[in-house]
Design a protein around this motif. Sequence first.
Motif, PDB file in Angstrom:
ATOM      1  N   VAL A 119      -2.019  -5.297  -4.603  1.00 59.35           N
ATOM      2  CA  VAL A 119      -1.598  -4.318  -3.603  1.00 59.35           C
ATOM      3  C   VAL A 119      -1.961  -4.855  -2.226  1.00 59.35           C
ATOM      4  N   SER A 120      -0.967  -5.022  -1.391  1.00 60.36           N
ATOM      5  CA  SER A 120      -1.201  -5.608  -0.077  1.00 60.36           C
ATOM      6  C   SER A 120      -0.807  -4.641   1.030  1.00 60.36           C
TER       7      SER A 120
ATOM      8  N   TRP B  53      -6.413   1.540 -21.014  1.00 63.30           N
ATOM      9  CA  TRP B  53      -6.168   0.577 -19.939  1.00 63.30           C
ATOM     10  C   TRP B  53      -7.491   0.322 -19.212  1.00 63.30           C
ATOM     11  N   PHE B  54      -7.742  -0.952 -18.975  1.00 62.11           N
ATOM     12  CA  PHE B  54      -8.905  -1.377 -18.206  1.00 62.11           C
ATOM     13  C   PHE B  54      -8.408  -2.279 -17.079  1.00 62.11           C
ATOM     14  N   ARG B  55      -9.258  -2.463 -16.095  1.00 62.19           N
ATOM     15  CA  ARG B  55      -8.920  -3.417 -15.048  1.00 62.19           C
ATOM     16  C   ARG B  55     -10.178  -4.163 -14.620  1.00 62.19           C
ATOM     17  N   GLN B  56      -9.959  -5.342 -14.107  1.00 63.99           N
ATOM     18  CA  GLN B  56     -11.077  -6.133 -13.610  1.00 63.99           C
ATOM     19  C   GLN B  56     -10.623  -6.921 -12.387  1.00 63.99           C
TER      20      GLN B  56
ATOM     21  N   GLU C  38      -7.683  -1.662  -3.100  1.00 71.42           N
ATOM     22  CA  GLU C  38      -8.764  -1.728  -4.089  1.00 71.42           C
ATOM     23  C   GLU C  38      -8.275  -1.562  -5.520  1.00 71.42           C
ATOM     24  N   ASP C  39      -7.004  -1.262  -5.708  1.00 71.08           N
ATOM     25  CA  ASP C  39      -6.428  -1.224  -7.055  1.00 71.08           C
ATOM     26  C   ASP C  39      -6.015  -2.617  -7.524  1.00 71.08           C
TER      27      ASP C  39
ATOM     28  N   VAL D 146       0.834  -1.196   0.000  1.00 66.26           N
ATOM     29  CA  VAL D 146       0.000   0.000   0.000  1.00 66.26           C
ATOM     30  C   VAL D 146       0.874   1.254   0.000  1.00 66.26           C
ATOM     31  N   GLY D 147       0.502   2.183  -0.864  1.00 64.44           N
ATOM     32  CA  GLY D 147       1.260   3.422  -0.977  1.00 64.44           C
ATOM     33  C   GLY D 147       2.383   3.365  -1.982  1.00 64.44           C
ATOM     34  N   GLY D 148       2.639   2.198  -2.508  1.00 64.65           N
ATOM     35  CA  GLY D 148       3.706   2.038  -3.473  1.00 64.65           C
ATOM     36  C   GLY D 148       3.300   2.448  -4.874  1.00 64.65           C
TER      37      GLY D 148
END
Length: 125
Positions: free
Chosen positions: A123-124, A36-39, A88-89, A14-16
């Motif tokens: 993202v952890s 760019w899309f994400r799922q 959430e990313d 997180v934050g990276g």
Amino acid sequence: EVQVVESGGGSVQVGGSLTLSCVVTRLFSSRYCIAWFRQAPGKEREGVAIRDDNGRTTHLDSRFTTTKDNATFLQLQTSLVMISLKPEDTAMYYCAARKRAFGSECQFGDDYDYWGLGTQVTVSS
């Protein structure tokens, strides 16, 4: 045959920050949209960023920006720079491309003809 290849995914805290790259080969068009899309699992696909041949951009979030790394008639390359990443990313990120008609603009809702296989971003905390 048009090819779209993403790279650069991985795990980050997180934050990276993370930079994804997209290479589009043999689109053979001076006017284009690269998006760019994400799922994420269990969620609908959403648009993240767009860049066109004129350098016009659209971004889902101010934490995301796109760069035009290289452009020849044979190959286009652009990067998605993501900062201040949040859990959430986390998602599979896809690059998509299409030719752009003269006078038209690029939108997330367009029919993108060419897609990559995706690159995973985790993202952890």
